[in-house]
Design a protein around this motif. Sequence first.
Motif, PDB file in Angstrom:
ATOM      1  N   ALA A 298     -14.279  33.979 -10.809  1.00  9.87           N
ATOM      2  CA  ALA A 298     -13.609  33.513 -12.225  1.00  9.87           C
ATOM      3  C   ALA A 298     -11.963  33.644 -12.107  1.00  9.87           C
ATOM      4  O   ALA A 298     -11.165  33.041 -12.632  1.00  9.87           O
ATOM      5  N   GLN A 299     -11.757  34.794 -11.269  1.00  9.37           N
ATOM      6  CA  GLN A 299     -10.192  34.891 -10.863  1.00  9.37           C
ATOM      7  C   GLN A 299      -9.555  33.730 -10.228  1.00  9.37           C
ATOM      8  O   GLN A 299      -8.428  33.327 -10.406  1.00  9.37           O
ATOM      9  N   ILE A 300     -10.350  33.184  -9.234  1.00  6.29           N
ATOM     10  CA  ILE A 300      -9.717  31.801  -8.558  1.00  6.29           C
ATOM     11  C   ILE A 300      -9.786  30.836  -9.313  1.00  6.29           C
ATOM     12  O   ILE A 300      -8.723  30.107  -9.256  1.00  6.29           O
ATOM     13  N   ARG A 301     -10.451  30.609 -10.495  1.00  4.43           N
ATOM     14  CA  ARG A 301     -10.262  29.612 -11.261  1.00  4.43           C
ATOM     15  C   ARG A 301      -9.123  29.698 -12.224  1.00  4.43           C
ATOM     16  O   ARG A 301      -8.276  28.972 -12.461  1.00  4.43           O
ATOM     17  N   ARG A 302      -8.685  31.015 -12.256  1.00  2.00           N
ATOM     18  CA  ARG A 302      -7.332  31.317 -13.181  1.00  2.00           C
ATOM     19  C   ARG A 302      -6.222  31.076 -12.274  1.00  2.00           C
ATOM     20  O   ARG A 302      -5.229  30.534 -12.545  1.00  2.00           O
ATOM     21  N   ASP A 303      -6.487  31.489 -11.033  1.00  2.00           N
ATOM     22  CA  ASP A 303      -5.289  31.146 -10.081  1.00  2.00           C
ATOM     23  C   ASP A 303      -4.996  29.733  -9.773  1.00  2.00           C
ATOM     24  O   ASP A 303      -3.983  29.305  -9.916  1.00  2.00           O
ATOM     25  N   GLU A 304      -6.034  28.882  -9.921  1.00  2.00           N
ATOM     26  CA  GLU A 304      -5.876  27.474  -9.625  1.00  2.00           C
ATOM     27  C   GLU A 304      -5.144  27.100 -10.792  1.00  2.00           C
ATOM     28  O   GLU A 304      -4.253  26.097 -10.799  1.00  2.00           O
ATOM     29  N   GLU A 305      -5.651  27.285 -12.079  1.00  2.00           N
ATOM     30  CA  GLU A 305      -4.909  26.820 -13.209  1.00  2.00           C
ATOM     31  C   GLU A 305      -3.405  27.227 -13.147  1.00  2.00           C
ATOM     32  O   GLU A 305      -2.468  26.396 -13.683  1.00  2.00           O
ATOM     33  N   GLU A 306      -3.036  28.538 -13.040  1.00  2.00           N
ATOM     34  CA  GLU A 306      -1.696  28.731 -12.962  1.00  2.00           C
ATOM     35  C   GLU A 306      -0.937  28.022 -11.934  1.00  2.00           C
ATOM     36  O   GLU A 306       0.165  27.841 -12.054  1.00  2.00           O
ATOM     37  N   ALA A 307      -1.496  27.898 -10.506  1.00  2.75           N
ATOM     38  CA  ALA A 307      -0.839  27.299  -9.483  1.00  2.75           C
ATOM     39  C   ALA A 307      -0.587  25.848 -10.018  1.00  2.75           C
ATOM     40  O   ALA A 307       0.407  25.238  -9.944  1.00  2.75           O
ATOM     41  N   ARG A 308      -1.571  25.358 -10.628  1.00  2.00           N
ATOM     42  CA  ARG A 308      -1.341  23.968 -10.835  1.00  2.00           C
ATOM     43  C   ARG A 308      -0.389  23.727 -12.030  1.00  2.00           C
ATOM     44  O   ARG A 308       0.683  22.613 -11.991  1.00  2.00           O
ATOM     45  N   ALA A 309      -0.322  24.652 -12.999  1.00  2.59           N
ATOM     46  CA  ALA A 309       0.957  24.627 -13.986  1.00  2.59           C
ATOM     47  C   ALA A 309       2.255  24.873 -13.262  1.00  2.59           C
ATOM     48  O   ALA A 309       3.318  24.244 -13.882  1.00  2.59           O
ATOM     49  N   LEU A 310       2.419  25.871 -12.437  1.00  2.00           N
ATOM     50  CA  LEU A 310       3.736  26.172 -11.837  1.00  2.00           C
ATOM     51  C   LEU A 310       4.002  24.755 -11.114  1.00  2.00           C
ATOM     52  O   LEU A 310       5.144  24.317 -11.146  1.00  2.00           O
ATOM     53  N   LEU A 311       3.032  24.420 -10.197  1.00  2.00           N
ATOM     54  CA  LEU A 311       3.447  23.182  -9.195  1.00  2.00           C
ATOM     55  C   LEU A 311       3.886  21.637 -10.116  1.00  2.00           C
ATOM     56  O   LEU A 311       4.499  20.900  -9.685  1.00  2.00           O
ATOM     57  N   ALA A 312       3.336  21.716 -11.339  1.00  2.00           N
ATOM     58  CA  ALA A 312       3.625  20.454 -12.147  1.00  2.00           C
ATOM     59  C   ALA A 312       5.089  20.335 -12.566  1.00  2.00           C
ATOM     60  O   ALA A 312       5.700  19.375 -12.863  1.00  2.00           O
ATOM     61  N   GLY A 313       5.732  21.594 -12.459  1.00  2.00           N
ATOM     62  CA  GLY A 313       7.125  21.715 -12.761  1.00  2.00           C
ATOM     63  C   GLY A 313       8.228  21.654 -12.221  1.00  2.00           C
ATOM     64  O   GLY A 313       9.362  21.789 -12.133  1.00  2.00           O
ATOM     65  N   VAL A 314       7.784  21.585 -10.731  1.00  2.00           N
ATOM     66  CA  VAL A 314       8.633  21.988  -9.651  1.00  2.00           C
ATOM     67  C   VAL A 314       9.658  20.696  -9.225  1.00  2.00           C
ATOM     68  O   VAL A 314       8.864  19.578  -9.399  1.00  2.00           O
ATOM     69  N   ARG A 315      10.668  21.063  -8.618  1.00  2.00           N
ATOM     70  CA  ARG A 315      11.698  19.692  -8.193  1.00  2.00           C
ATOM     71  C   ARG A 315      12.404  20.217  -7.045  1.00  2.00           C
ATOM     72  O   ARG A 315      12.400  21.228  -6.697  1.00  2.00           O
ATOM     73  N   PRO A 316      12.847  19.148  -6.135  1.00  2.00           N
ATOM     74  CA  PRO A 316      13.418  19.513  -4.895  1.00  2.00           C
ATOM     75  C   PRO A 316      14.641  20.394  -5.212  1.00  2.00           C
ATOM     76  O   PRO A 316      15.256  19.702  -6.034  1.00  2.00           O
ATOM     77  N   LEU A 317      14.943  21.151  -4.280  1.00  2.00           N
ATOM     78  CA  LEU A 317      16.313  21.871  -4.372  1.00  2.00           C
ATOM     79  C   LEU A 317      17.437  20.815  -3.848  1.00  2.00           C
ATOM     80  O   LEU A 317      18.311  21.013  -4.144  1.00  2.00           O
ATOM     81  N   ASP A 318      16.995  20.166  -2.861  1.00  2.00           N
ATOM     82  CA  ASP A 318      17.884  19.044  -2.369  1.00  2.00           C
ATOM     83  C   ASP A 318      17.332  18.339  -1.505  1.00  2.00           C
ATOM     84  O   ASP A 318      16.087  18.333  -1.400  1.00  2.00           O
ATOM     85  N   ASP A 319      18.140  17.478  -0.567  1.00  2.00           N
ATOM     86  CA  ASP A 319      17.506  16.459   0.254  1.00  2.00           C
ATOM     87  C   ASP A 319      16.532  17.162   1.155  1.00  2.00           C
ATOM     88  O   ASP A 319      15.533  16.551   1.713  1.00  2.00           O
ATOM     89  N   LEU A 320      16.897  18.222   1.979  1.00  2.00           N
ATOM     90  CA  LEU A 320      16.210  18.885   2.906  1.00  2.00           C
ATOM     91  C   LEU A 320      14.891  19.406   2.456  1.00  2.00           C
ATOM     92  O   LEU A 320      13.928  19.000   3.134  1.00  2.00           O
ATOM     93  N   ASP A 321      14.705  19.865   1.101  1.00  2.00           N
ATOM     94  CA  ASP A 321      13.689  20.358   0.499  1.00  2.00           C
ATOM     95  C   ASP A 321      13.078  19.070   0.126  1.00  2.00           C
ATOM     96  O   ASP A 321      11.438  19.103   0.406  1.00  2.00           O
ATOM     97  N   ARG A 322      13.423  18.115  -0.373  1.00  2.00           N
ATOM     98  CA  ARG A 322      12.623  17.116  -0.710  1.00  2.00           C
ATOM     99  C   ARG A 322      11.699  16.561   0.778  1.00  2.00           C
ATOM    100  O   ARG A 322      10.795  16.212   0.523  1.00  2.00           O
TER     101      ARG A 322
END
Length: 327
Positions: A298-322
């Motif tokens: 049950a916790q792994i499912r919640r972790d997956e949902e939280e990780a998907r939500a966080l990663l949906a909004g990430v953007r590269p910091l700069d060209d190297l990060d990209r």
Amino acid sequence: MTVFHRNETRDPLPPHLKGGVVAIGNFDGVHRGHQSVLNRALEIAAKRGIPALVLTFEPHPRTVFRPDTPVFRLTPAPLKARILETMGFNAVIEYPFDREFSQRSAEDFVHSILSDWLGASEVVTGFDFHFGHGREGGPAFLMDAGNRYGFGVTLIDAFRDENTDVISSSHIRALLKEGDVAEAAGMLGYRYTVEAEVIGGEKLGRTLGFPTANMQLPPETELKAGIYAVHFRRADGTLRDAVASYGRRPTVTENGAPLLETYVFDFSGDLYGQVCAVSFFGYLRPELKFDGLEPLVAQIRRDEEEARALLAGVRPLDDLDRTLCFA
């Protein structure tokens, strides 16, 4: 890009790499402070139309002098070389560092390595770089040696972040020990990344419906145990969102060795034996011991949902990060 390893440093440098701009340093982490030195070397090389090289040392000197407490490496040699290649360097020289080398004089270092072997036309390093037996060689010595041997010297002041704090590898290590991968990314200029071979495990995750790619990190790794939102890069370059657990798996084992277990979203396939990379974007929670497998799932499912939500909004910091963590 050419990488010269330990044994190859005894051979002549290829003619097309001699006479270049040489950035010198350990550069563990290749963080934004290091990048200020490295980018200056690249600028000089581009302006003069000559090769840009990095002279670094393997293993880390602290590991040589204190073998019982090896340093937590932010970027082991292969990853460091890949980052430097991404930045645009023509070659990385991983010079062998041992106790015998540490006894060489500063004059010998300049004469035999910088002048005779590399034929450096310009040396770029940090303002506090010291070298030679007893750290006898410093900025003044290096500039005088440059006048005598015919190469220029460019010294770069300490780089400070937006809060005027000096960025250092030790500070980044301290952040990772606390699980603060977001703050560490701000200092690195890219997301903290590890690389390792995917190994076999107990296949419990597969039984639970969450198959994981298991990776053994170096024993000196001091990343905080817990659950992270990550990007997972396969050996073929394919990139996917994922959630990773780093720790000893207290629910299913007693005193297990630390393991990085990554559940790759929307993927089914064989990853065993591949050298893959995991880039850390956010710390979700600490490692916990659950009262059985049902609450764990049950916790792994919640972790997956939280990780998907966080990663949906990430953007590269700069060209190297990209390039390292997104492309």
